[in-house]
Design a protein around this motif. Structure first.
Motif, PDB file in Angstrom:
ATOM      1  N   VAL A   1      -4.439   5.569 -13.032  1.00  0.00           N
ATOM      2  CA  VAL A   1      -3.712   5.440 -14.297  1.00  0.00           C
ATOM      3  C   VAL A   1      -2.207   5.542 -14.031  1.00  0.00           C
ATOM      4  CG1 VAL A   1      -3.261   6.556 -16.504  1.00  0.00           C
ATOM      5  CG2 VAL A   1      -5.598   6.296 -15.722  1.00  0.00           C
ATOM      6  N   PHE A   2      -1.839   6.495 -13.180  1.00  0.00           N
ATOM      7  CA  PHE A   2      -0.425   6.664 -12.843  1.00  0.00           C
ATOM      8  C   PHE A   2       0.126   5.395 -12.206  1.00  0.00           C
ATOM      9  CE2 PHE A   2       1.706  10.971 -12.768  1.00  0.00           C
ATOM     10  CZ  PHE A   2       1.021  11.426 -13.852  1.00  0.00           C
ATOM     11  N   LEU A   3      -0.673   4.802 -11.353  1.00  0.00           N
ATOM     12  CA  LEU A   3      -0.223   3.635 -10.620  1.00  0.00           C
ATOM     13  C   LEU A   3       0.047   2.462 -11.554  1.00  0.00           C
ATOM     14  CD1 LEU A   3       0.252   2.953  -7.746  1.00  0.00           C
ATOM     15  CD2 LEU A   3      -2.082   2.124  -7.579  1.00  0.00           C
ATOM     16  N   PHE A   4      -0.897   2.192 -12.437  1.00  0.00           N
ATOM     17  CA  PHE A   4      -0.710   1.026 -13.306  1.00  0.00           C
ATOM     18  C   PHE A   4       0.381   1.268 -14.337  1.00  0.00           C
ATOM     19  CE2 PHE A   4      -4.486  -0.485 -11.279  1.00  0.00           C
ATOM     20  CZ  PHE A   4      -4.258  -1.841 -11.223  1.00  0.00           C
ATOM     21  N   SER A   5       0.490   2.507 -14.805  1.00  0.00           N
ATOM     22  CA  SER A   5       1.588   2.773 -15.724  1.00  0.00           C
ATOM     23  C   SER A   5       2.912   2.674 -14.968  1.00  0.00           C
ATOM     24  CB  SER A   5       1.429   4.139 -16.382  1.00  0.00           C
ATOM     25  OG  SER A   5       1.246   5.133 -15.410  1.00  0.00           O
ATOM     26  N   ALA A   6       2.892   3.059 -13.685  1.00  0.00           N
ATOM     27  CA  ALA A   6       4.110   2.954 -12.875  1.00  0.00           C
ATOM     28  C   ALA A   6       4.544   1.495 -12.752  1.00  0.00           C
ATOM     29  CB  ALA A   6       3.865   3.542 -11.495  1.00  0.00           C
ATOM     30  N   ILE A   7       3.579   0.637 -12.446  1.00  0.00           N
ATOM     31  CA  ILE A   7       3.918  -0.777 -12.283  1.00  0.00           C
ATOM     32  C   ILE A   7       4.484  -1.328 -13.598  1.00  0.00           C
ATOM     33  CG2 ILE A   7       3.000  -3.055 -11.747  1.00  0.00           C
ATOM     34  CD1 ILE A   7       0.922  -1.670  -9.981  1.00  0.00           C
ATOM     35  N   SER A   8       3.828  -0.974 -14.702  1.00  0.00           N
ATOM     36  CA  SER A   8       4.306  -1.471 -15.999  1.00  0.00           C
ATOM     37  C   SER A   8       5.727  -0.999 -16.275  1.00  0.00           C
ATOM     38  CB  SER A   8       3.382  -0.989 -17.125  1.00  0.00           C
ATOM     39  OG  SER A   8       2.045  -1.270 -16.807  1.00  0.00           O
ATOM     40  N   SER A   9       5.985   0.292 -16.027  1.00  0.00           N
ATOM     41  CA  SER A   9       7.332   0.794 -16.324  1.00  0.00           C
ATOM     42  C   SER A   9       8.354   0.205 -15.361  1.00  0.00           C
ATOM     43  CB  SER A   9       7.359   2.326 -16.276  1.00  0.00           C
ATOM     44  OG  SER A   9       7.101   2.788 -14.971  1.00  0.00           O
ATOM     45  N   GLY A  10       7.950   0.003 -14.106  1.00  0.00           N
ATOM     46  CA  GLY A  10       8.867  -0.551 -13.108  1.00  0.00           C
ATOM     47  C   GLY A  10       9.267  -1.983 -13.442  1.00  0.00           C
ATOM     48  N   ILE A  11       8.278  -2.788 -13.846  1.00  0.00           N
ATOM     49  CA  ILE A  11       8.602  -4.162 -14.231  1.00  0.00           C
ATOM     50  C   ILE A  11       9.530  -4.146 -15.451  1.00  0.00           C
ATOM     51  CG2 ILE A  11       7.662  -6.354 -15.078  1.00  0.00           C
ATOM     52  CD1 ILE A  11       5.223  -5.887 -13.366  1.00  0.00           C
ATOM     53  N   SER A  12       9.217  -3.239 -16.390  1.00  0.00           N
ATOM     54  CA  SER A  12      10.049  -3.159 -17.593  1.00  0.00           C
ATOM     55  C   SER A  12      11.497  -2.829 -17.244  1.00  0.00           C
ATOM     56  CB  SER A  12       9.516  -2.080 -18.543  1.00  0.00           C
ATOM     57  OG  SER A  12       8.204  -2.357 -18.906  1.00  0.00           O
TER      58      SER A  12
ATOM     59  N   PRO B   1       0.822  -1.225   0.000  1.00  0.00           N
ATOM     60  CA  PRO B   1       0.000   0.000   0.000  1.00  0.00           C
ATOM     61  C   PRO B   1       0.850   1.267   0.000  1.00  0.00           C
ATOM     62  CG  PRO B   1      -0.226  -1.167   2.090  1.00  0.00           C
ATOM     63  CD  PRO B   1       0.495  -2.079   1.163  1.00  0.00           C
ATOM     64  N   SER B   2       2.031   1.206   0.614  1.00  0.00           N
ATOM     65  CA  SER B   2       2.889   2.396   0.611  1.00  0.00           C
ATOM     66  C   SER B   2       3.346   2.726  -0.802  1.00  0.00           C
ATOM     67  CB  SER B   2       4.110   2.186   1.500  1.00  0.00           C
ATOM     68  OG  SER B   2       3.707   1.914   2.822  1.00  0.00           O
ATOM     69  N   ALA B   3       3.699   1.691  -1.558  1.00  0.00           N
ATOM     70  CA  ALA B   3       4.123   1.923  -2.941  1.00  0.00           C
ATOM     71  C   ALA B   3       2.954   2.476  -3.752  1.00  0.00           C
ATOM     72  CB  ALA B   3       4.631   0.630  -3.575  1.00  0.00           C
ATOM     73  N   PHE B   4       1.753   1.928  -3.490  1.00  0.00           N
ATOM     74  CA  PHE B   4       0.559   2.449  -4.157  1.00  0.00           C
ATOM     75  C   PHE B   4       0.349   3.908  -3.777  1.00  0.00           C
ATOM     76  CE2 PHE B   4      -2.213  -1.176  -5.799  1.00  0.00           C
ATOM     77  CZ  PHE B   4      -1.120  -1.978  -6.028  1.00  0.00           C
ATOM     78  N   LEU B   5       0.531   4.169  -2.479  1.00  0.00           N
ATOM     79  CA  LEU B   5       0.348   5.530  -1.974  1.00  0.00           C
ATOM     80  C   LEU B   5       1.359   6.463  -2.627  1.00  0.00           C
ATOM     81  CD1 LEU B   5      -1.330   7.022   0.183  1.00  0.00           C
ATOM     82  CD2 LEU B   5       0.551   6.669   1.766  1.00  0.00           C
ATOM     83  N   LEU B   6       2.619   6.005  -2.649  1.00  0.00           N
ATOM     84  CA  LEU B   6       3.689   6.844  -3.199  1.00  0.00           C
ATOM     85  C   LEU B   6       3.332   7.308  -4.598  1.00  0.00           C
ATOM     86  CD1 LEU B   6       6.741   7.770  -2.765  1.00  0.00           C
ATOM     87  CD2 LEU B   6       7.305   5.858  -4.236  1.00  0.00           C
ATOM     88  N   HIS B   7       2.934   6.351  -5.441  1.00  0.00           N
ATOM     89  CA  HIS B   7       2.698   6.793  -6.800  1.00  0.00           C
ATOM     90  C   HIS B   7       1.284   7.292  -7.025  1.00  0.00           C
ATOM     91  CE1 HIS B   7       4.460   7.616 -10.518  1.00  0.00           C
ATOM     92  NE2 HIS B   7       3.383   7.177 -11.138  1.00  0.00           N
ATOM     93  N   GLY B   8       0.331   6.738  -6.279  1.00  0.00           N
ATOM     94  CA  GLY B   8      -1.024   7.290  -6.356  1.00  0.00           C
ATOM     95  C   GLY B   8      -1.006   8.757  -5.997  1.00  0.00           C
ATOM     96  N   TYR B   9      -0.170   9.087  -5.033  1.00  0.00           N
ATOM     97  CA  TYR B   9      -0.067  10.475  -4.592  1.00  0.00           C
ATOM     98  C   TYR B   9       0.467  11.370  -5.702  1.00  0.00           C
ATOM     99  CZ  TYR B   9      -0.952  13.000  -0.354  1.00  0.00           C
ATOM    100  OH  TYR B   9      -1.533  13.791   0.598  1.00  0.00           O
ATOM    101  N   VAL B  10       1.431  10.872  -6.436  1.00  0.00           N
ATOM    102  CA  VAL B  10       1.952  11.659  -7.552  1.00  0.00           C
ATOM    103  C   VAL B  10       0.822  11.943  -8.541  1.00  0.00           C
ATOM    104  CG1 VAL B  10       3.621  11.753  -9.413  1.00  0.00           C
ATOM    105  CG2 VAL B  10       4.229  10.682  -7.272  1.00  0.00           C
ATOM    106  N   GLY B  11       0.010  10.910  -8.793  1.00  0.00           N
ATOM    107  CA  GLY B  11      -1.132  11.105  -9.679  1.00  0.00           C
ATOM    108  C   GLY B  11      -2.093  12.129  -9.102  1.00  0.00           C
TER     109      GLY B  11
END
Lengths: 250, 400, 154
Positions: free
Chosen positions: B201-212, B171-181
């Motif tokens: 949208v920011f969160l899921f794009s974040a996860i995609s870019s992070g895995i990449s 949840p913290s990681a979600f919060l971190l990037h959800g917050y940016v969004g």
């Protein structure tokens, strides 16, 4: 002078982080306010009325504001826009311009059959100010007398407030690198004067108003005229009231 | 004045002509996104027991840390008064998303990432503090916090605590990037930003870019170390990347469809912008090259049998395209959101400078920096299964 | 908890950091912050203390009541002195040392009265080049009471 004092203050804070030292260096700021201590914030709630039908687009307000507040050229605490709304079928596409913020007025630009008028703009001193909401540190704030001001010694220059203002009233001061905007000439109105733009407006298109003063003509103005604020759907609690504001104005 | 007015088409409020947020502010959500994504990948193994991605677990954590350390730098560089940024912690304004982000960042850095890395690497740190050359030994000694205890019991405790940290970390990681969004999505004055979908949208794009990014780093590092790629790991990452990216794409399309169908006050202005100034970065790079092509590539790897070599190149190419596409997405949000006037009557131009404080050069250096930090981190805390590790049995190697 | 000593140390490190943060914060937050709201109260005084440039027509009238009397009778009664004469606070403070310069009426008058299709129709406007052919406006008009005496008869 102020900047040097600030520099000394900052240096002192960094060197001796003791509350006593901080209290000592903070002292001059509060002692600096001499005559203004008479001014009672609780007794005022500032606003402005603008009569579009009186504005002649001369730009005196823009120049007056720049003189009074040392506004850097190319940036505007107040400006004037010219709207030229064509007739059907193009009524949805008004032509708008504001050459150099109307610093030198407007050159004639004829447009046949268009509804043409000038709209003076300045900070709306919103009561529910979106710019204050987003400031991360409390460098811009709503005062008890209804103004939105900026603490130039505290602003980070993050520009979030510039993004949050729906009216484009804020800019980054190119030298100070902090945000700057209209103060309703707080240094004047707290001395009993009117704002510089109101002072120099030759047609009385702008009037400074104090909503807490029961005798202020603003009450009659709001009661007797159809009045609108800019972008009411933004729910900003804007306190610059326009008489005869056209639907096309953004 | 003359050159400034040439940048404008139609009408802008006079103070709007100058763009406020530059390419550095594009990097900021991009980098935090990589952090959040890399961490989510690491937690796949830890919490969701996706054993296949284990070879990337520690690498993902270190990648997240390397990028997280760089994340505030573009902000600092962009501030008019960087020396005042500490005010955000002194007098945080509770109604400001940006002020709260400072705390979310610190929480994530200290309580989640550093903690999890420390717990996971503690055994290695202790062993290295005994064997490393003298200068390095002191660093490791410091990192042990003076405790040489790596008994079975203490490592079990570390593992339990680490698990809790990861659970809190998701949840913290979600919060971190959800917050940016949210920082963008909550600006009601800007219709291009203002949507409740923005954090998601920011969160899921974040996860995609992070895995990449972890996938690419893993492939590159394995090649540099002349080791064999773990194809099971790579395939699993590829399939997760595909599914998450499908969600990301769906969300973006929901947003787009909604805007087009509602066609509100700002629609004409934004539509024109997407078809003119943002055409290349939005339609070409973000949607076609950055989304549709990698989706087709990854999808085909799911549907059809491919040789190992071909799968490798599919994953590598998709990873690169996704990272480019998501950078373009951040660009389109941050820069695109400032190209049109809030009067909806005109457009301005963003002029990317090169060797200035907020120019392209600074941005490139800031993008290289995390890789240098990662290199140093990998030297300090080798994430690979080391000899020492094998000798002592690894984290849960005792059970195998 | 012999086995978790390292965790206790880490927790202590975090706690120490947190306490240090609180202590430093207590010291560095500017005095008066939060007195009227989430801002430095001294900022209000700083802004109020800025110098003024326009003295305001009240100040002008205190000395120039003769001019004011003329103005008050004419069409320009609503126009304040500094709208045309520019900022005069320095003159008001040192009347002998700082002398205002009379504006050039060819430029000054046109800034309001030059014809423009966006101006309110009722507002008196001329195309200056046709109207006066470059002659200064004050050749015919008295700026403080601009209506020509002959106009009354027309």
């Amino acid at each position: 002078m102020t900047t040097r004092r600030e520099a000394i203050k900052t240096a002192a804070r960094l060197l001796v982080l003791t509350p006593a030292a901080v209290a000592y260096f903070e002292r001059p700021t509060s002692a600096d306010a001499p005559a203004e201590s008479k001014y009672d914030m609780a007794k005022h709630w500032w606003a402005m009325s603008i009569d579009i039908e009186k504005c002649i687009g001369c730009g005196n307000c823009v120049r007056g504001c720049a003189n009074e507040n040392a506004v850097p050229r190319g940036y505007f605490r107040t400006w004037v826009e010219r709207y030229q709304a064509p007739a059907y079928p193009d009524e949805d596409h008004p032509e708008v311009d504001s050459p150099d913020g109307a610093f030198n007025g407007f050159p004639e630009k004829k447009k046949d059959n268009a509804k043409s008028f000038f709209v003076p703009k300045l900070c709306n001193q919103c009561a529910h100010s979106p710019c204050v909401q987003v400031c991360p540190v409390g460098a811009t704030f709503e005062t008890p007398d209804g103004l939105v001001l900026v603490d130039q010694t505290y602003c980070l220059g993050c520009r979030y407030c510039v993004q949050a203002c729906p009216y484009g009233c804020r800019y980054i001061h190119p030298e100070k690198q902090t945000v700057d905007k209209c103060t309703f000439c707080y240094h004047r109105i707290s001395k009993g004067l009117v704002t510089a733009c109101v002072e120099v407006c030759p047609t009385g298109a702008r009037t400074l108003a104090d909503l807490k003063d029961p005798k202020d003509p603003i009450h009659a103005f709001l009661r007797d005229n159809p009045v609108q604020v800019l972008k009411p759907h933004m729910a900003t609690g804007a306190k610059v009231y326009y008489k005869s504001l056209d639907e096309s104005v953004r | 004045m003359e050159p400034v007015t040439k940048l404008v088409e139609g009408f802008m409020y006079p103070n709007e002509v100058e763009l406020q947020w530059s390419i550095l502010i594009v990097l900021y959500p991009y980098i935090t996104g990589l952090v959040a994504g890399a961490f989510i990948l690491a937690s796949l193994e830890r919490v969701f027991r996706v054993e296949a991605v284990k070879p990337t677990y520690r690498l993902a954590l270190l990648t997240a840390l390397a990028f997280l350390l760089v994340a505030p730098l573009p902000l600092q560089l962009h501030l008019g008064h960087p020396e005042r940024s500490f005010e955000m912690f002194l007098t945080p304004h509770r109604s400001s998303a940006m002020a709260m982000f400072g705390f979310v960042y610190l929480w994530y850095l200290a309580a989640v990432l550093v903690m999890e890395i420390w717990l996971d690497f503690r055994k290695d740190i202790v062993l290295l503090s005994r064997t490393a050359p003298s200068a390095m030994r002191w660093i490791y000694k410091l990192l042990t916090l003076g405790s040489q205890n790596i008994s079975e019991r203490s490592l079990q405790i570390d593992d339990r605590v680490g698990y809790i940290v990861t659970v809190v970390g998701i949840p913290s990681a979600f919060l971190l990037h959800g917050y940016v969004g949210f920082i963008f999505g909550s600006v009601k004055a800007n219709p291009w930003w203002s949507t409740p979908l923005m954090p998601i949208v920011f969160l899921f794009s974040a996860i995609s870019s992070g895995i990449s990014v972890v996938l690419l780093i893993y492939m590159a590092a394995t090649r540099l170390r002349r080791q064999a790629l773990d194809m099971r790991c790579l395939d699993t990452m590829g399939s997760y990347l595909f599914y998450l990216f499908v969600i990301d794409f769906t969300l973006e399309m929901v947003d787009l469809t909604h805007r087009i169908y509602e066609a509100g006050e700002s629609f004409q202005s934004l539509d024109f912008m997407v078809h003119s100034r943002l055409y290349f970065s939005h339609i070409v790079v973000q949607i076609v090259l950055g989304t549709l092509v990698p989706l087709a590539l990854l999808g085909s790897a799911q549907l059809w049998r491919m040789s190992e070599a071909r799968r490798k190149s599919v994953y590598a190419l998709s990873g690169l395209l996704i990272m480019t596409g998501i950078f373009a997405m951040r660009w389109n949000v941050v820069i695109g959101g400032q190209l049109f006037s809030k009067s909806f009557l005109g457009y301005t131009t963003y002029k990317l400078e090169f060797a200035t404080r907020e120019g392209l050069l600074a941005a490139i250096l800031l993008m290289i920096l995390p890789f240098i930090i990662l290199w140093a981190l990998v030297k300090l805390l080798p994430p690979w299964t080391t000899l020492a590790h094998e000798a002592a049995g690894g984290r849960d190697g005792g059970n195998t | 908890m012999k086995e978790a000593v390292h965790l206790v140390r880490l927790a202590a490190l975090f706690a120490a950091g947190f306490v240090a943060f609180l202590v430093i914060r207590q010291m560095v937050v500017p005095a008066g912050f939060g007195k009227y709201g989430h801002f430095r109260a001294g900022a209000l005084d700083d802004i109020r203390a800025r110098p003024i440039s326009y003295a305001g027509h009240g100040t002008c009238e205190a000395c120039h009541d003769d001019q004011h009397n003329v103005l008050a009778k004419g069409k320009h009664a609503q126009v304040s002195c500094e709208a045309c004469h520019g900022p005069q606070n320095r003159h008001a403070e040192e009347p002998d040392k700082v002398k205002p310069v009379l504006p050039d009426t060819r430029v000054l008058c046109a800034s309001c009265h030059e014809s423009n299709s966006a101006k309110p129709k009722k507002f008196p406007q001329v195309v200056a080049s046709d109207h006066s052919g470059g002659e200064p406006c004050k050749s015919c008009h008295v700026p403080h009471n601009p209506k020509l005496s002959t106009e009354k008869g027309q």
